[in-house]
Scaffold this active site. Structure first.
Site, PDB file in Angstrom:
ATOM      1  N   SER A 162      -3.150   0.242  14.448  1.00  0.00           N
ATOM      2  CA  SER A 162      -4.147   1.363  14.482  1.00  0.00           C
ATOM      3  C   SER A 162      -4.474   1.617  16.054  1.00  0.00           C
ATOM      4  O   SER A 162      -4.578   0.361  16.778  1.00  0.00           O
ATOM      5  CB  SER A 162      -5.214   1.181  13.410  1.00  0.00           C
ATOM      6  OG  SER A 162      -6.141   2.283  13.891  1.00  0.00           O
TER       7      SER A 162
ATOM      8  N   LYS B 272      -7.659  -4.769  13.328  1.00  0.00           N
ATOM      9  CA  LYS B 272      -6.579  -4.220  13.872  1.00  0.00           C
ATOM     10  C   LYS B 272      -6.053  -4.925  15.223  1.00  0.00           C
ATOM     11  O   LYS B 272      -4.690  -4.887  15.463  1.00  0.00           O
ATOM     12  CB  LYS B 272      -6.756  -2.744  13.933  1.00  0.00           C
ATOM     13  CG  LYS B 272      -6.631  -2.298  12.478  1.00  0.00           C
ATOM     14  CD  LYS B 272      -5.505  -2.134  11.700  1.00  0.00           C
ATOM     15  CE  LYS B 272      -5.581  -1.204  10.187  1.00  0.00           C
ATOM     16  NZ  LYS B 272      -4.287  -1.507   9.813  1.00  0.00           N
TER      17      LYS B 272
ATOM     18  N   ARG C 108       0.087   5.678  -1.708  1.00  0.00           N
ATOM     19  CA  ARG C 108      -0.357   6.836  -1.322  1.00  0.00           C
ATOM     20  C   ARG C 108      -0.455   6.823   0.119  1.00  0.00           C
ATOM     21  O   ARG C 108      -0.290   5.991   0.544  1.00  0.00           O
ATOM     22  CB  ARG C 108      -1.600   7.241  -1.927  1.00  0.00           C
ATOM     23  CG  ARG C 108      -2.681   6.327  -2.001  1.00  0.00           C
ATOM     24  CD  ARG C 108      -3.962   6.518  -2.935  1.00  0.00           C
ATOM     25  NE  ARG C 108      -4.724   5.457  -3.047  1.00  0.00           N
ATOM     26  CZ  ARG C 108      -5.667   5.285  -2.050  1.00  0.00           C
ATOM     27  NH1 ARG C 108      -6.249   6.206  -1.478  1.00  0.00           N
ATOM     28  NH2 ARG C 108      -6.550   3.997  -2.195  1.00  0.00           N
TER      29      ARG C 108
ATOM     30  N   ASN D 226       1.574  -2.425   5.358  1.00  0.00           N
ATOM     31  CA  ASN D 226       0.683  -1.286   5.605  1.00  0.00           C
ATOM     32  C   ASN D 226      -0.548  -1.082   4.907  1.00  0.00           C
ATOM     33  O   ASN D 226      -1.483  -0.336   5.226  1.00  0.00           O
ATOM     34  CB  ASN D 226       1.605   0.299   5.021  1.00  0.00           C
ATOM     35  CG  ASN D 226       0.855   1.437   4.754  1.00  0.00           C
ATOM     36  OD1 ASN D 226       0.438   2.163   5.548  1.00  0.00           O
ATOM     37  ND2 ASN D 226       0.514   1.373   3.632  1.00  0.00           N
TER      38      ASN D 226
ATOM     39  N   TYR E 267     -13.126  -3.359  10.906  1.00  0.00           N
ATOM     40  CA  TYR E 267     -11.965  -2.590  11.187  1.00  0.00           C
ATOM     41  C   TYR E 267     -11.291  -2.757  12.339  1.00  0.00           C
ATOM     42  O   TYR E 267     -10.214  -3.198  12.279  1.00  0.00           O
ATOM     43  CB  TYR E 267     -11.988  -1.380  10.626  1.00  0.00           C
ATOM     44  CG  TYR E 267     -10.779  -0.331  10.576  1.00  0.00           C
ATOM     45  CD1 TYR E 267      -9.982  -0.446   9.223  1.00  0.00           C
ATOM     46  CD2 TYR E 267     -10.278   0.190  11.661  1.00  0.00           C
ATOM     47  CE1 TYR E 267      -8.868   0.346   9.251  1.00  0.00           C
ATOM     48  CE2 TYR E 267      -9.087   1.132  11.362  1.00  0.00           C
ATOM     49  CZ  TYR E 267      -8.571   1.076  10.047  1.00  0.00           C
ATOM     50  OH  TYR E 267      -7.253   1.587  10.186  1.00  0.00           O
ATOM     51  N   CYS E 268     -11.982  -2.523  13.605  1.00  0.00           N
ATOM     52  CA  CYS E 268     -11.291  -2.645  14.815  1.00  0.00           C
ATOM     53  C   CYS E 268     -10.691  -4.203  15.152  1.00  0.00           C
ATOM     54  O   CYS E 268      -9.473  -4.417  15.399  1.00  0.00           O
ATOM     55  CB  CYS E 268     -12.240  -2.349  16.122  1.00  0.00           C
ATOM     56  SG  CYS E 268     -12.947  -0.612  15.878  1.00  0.00           S
TER      57      CYS E 268
ATOM     58  N   ILE F 242      -4.609  10.233  11.254  1.00  0.00           N
ATOM     59  CA  ILE F 242      -3.819  10.480  10.271  1.00  0.00           C
ATOM     60  C   ILE F 242      -4.595  11.269   8.983  1.00  0.00           C
ATOM     61  O   ILE F 242      -5.543  10.499   8.410  1.00  0.00           O
ATOM     62  CB  ILE F 242      -2.917   9.565   9.566  1.00  0.00           C
ATOM     63  CG1 ILE F 242      -2.183   8.624  10.954  1.00  0.00           C
ATOM     64  CG2 ILE F 242      -1.660   9.972   8.818  1.00  0.00           C
ATOM     65  CD1 ILE F 242      -1.194   9.653  11.786  1.00  0.00           C
TER      66      ILE F 242
ATOM     67  N   GLY G  87       0.753  -1.350  -0.027  1.00  0.00           N
ATOM     68  CA  GLY G  87       0.040   0.027   0.034  1.00  0.00           C
ATOM     69  C   GLY G  87       0.956   1.295   0.236  1.00  0.00           C
ATOM     70  O   GLY G  87       0.521   2.439   0.759  1.00  0.00           O
TER      71      GLY G  87
END
Ligand code: NDP
Length: 251
Positions: free
Chosen positions: A142, A159, A13, A83, A155-156, A188, A10
């Protein structure tokens, strides 16, 4: 010793590009991945110091092709930065989250990270030469690893899982001299957070982080470069919060 080689998944960008820029600035040659057909402006600016390879971390054949290319082209792998990561397409409440979204997010963020690390570690072990600096692995986790957001639970969970991937490989790879680290970014400014800019502007202004500003890809790049520079040889499985102090419990 020949030029050090890093993979940054990743790396086209956002945070990944910030990491690629920091590593090339420290003399690494970087293979950056993404899912888009073209490298994009950010990588192109770096010229030969960064090579783009389209490889989806969630796809077994792509991971294999990536590592075969690194072995063929460079014959060494000094650093893997996991990443690549995605957020759910829709922020759905925990009671409504679909299995499809669960599989998609876990597939890239957790499954992709685990199996990329597994294969890369085997390559590192095979290619490593005596007398050279040991290879390393850095996982981009994260603050969501320990923070509940009930509208993006998948997502949680992904991570939180990455943190266990860090621990497991730190343990398993220590006998080979391969240290494994985790960086936990806070809020971020990237494409990932663009849609929720107003929300985070408000939270930051309200003091959610002791350091009252957005984090930048450069902040994460600096942290990865410090680790890659070999500053922490007697630490493995270590977590570095790069979050403006978000993780502090305050009263
Ligand atoms: P962006 O969405 O800005 O960029 C994601 C990058 O990952 C892109 O280059 C994209 O490729 C690539 N990518 C996505 N899926 C895959 C895949 N399956 N295989 C290979 N590459 C892939 O995200 P960020 O830069 O914000 O996030 C980077 C990492 O940092 C993620 O793991 C994220 O979870 C984590 N993070 C981000 C935070 C934030 O506030 N932004 C906070 C905490 C953690 P392409 O360009 O081709 O689309």
């Amino acid at each position: 010793m020949s030029e050090k080689i890093a993979i940054v998944t990743g790396g086209r960008r956002g945070i990944g590009l910030g990491i690629v820029e920091a590593l090339t600035g420290k003399g690494y040659r970087v293979v950056a991945t993404g899912v888009s057909p073209e490298p994009g402006e950010g990588l192109e600016k770096l010229g030969e110091k960064a090579v783009y390879l389209r490889a989806d971390s969630a796809v077994t054949a792509d991971r294999k092709r990536l590592l075969e290319a690194v072995e063929r082209e460079f014959g060494r792998l000094d650093l893997l930065v996991n990443n690549a990561g995605i957020a759910p397409k829709v922020r759905a409440d925990l009671l409504e989250m679909s299995e499809e979204s669960f599989d998609r997010v876990i597939g890239t963020n957790l499954r992709g990270t685990f199996f990329m690390t597994q294969e890369a570690a085997k390559l590192m072990i095979r290619l490593r030469k005596d007398g050279e600096d040991p290879p390393m692995i850095v996982n981009i986790g994260s603050m969501s690893a320990y923070t509940s957001s009930t509208n993006r639970g998948e997502y949680c969970m992904s991570k939180a899982g990455v943190s266990m991937v860090t621990m497991l490989f730190a343990d398993r790879l220590a006998p080979y001299g391969i240290n494994v680290y985790e960086i936990r970014p806070g809020i971020i400014r990237t494409d990932m957070t663009e849609k929720v800019t107003e929300k985070y502007d408000r939270l930051i202004a309200g003091g959610i982080t002791p350091i009252q500003r957005w984090g930048t890809p450069e902040d994460i790049g600096k942290a990865v470069a410090a680790i890659a520079g070999g500053a922490f040889p007697f630490s493995t499985g270590e977590i570095l919060n790069v979050d403006g102090g978000f993780h502090l419990q305050r009263l």
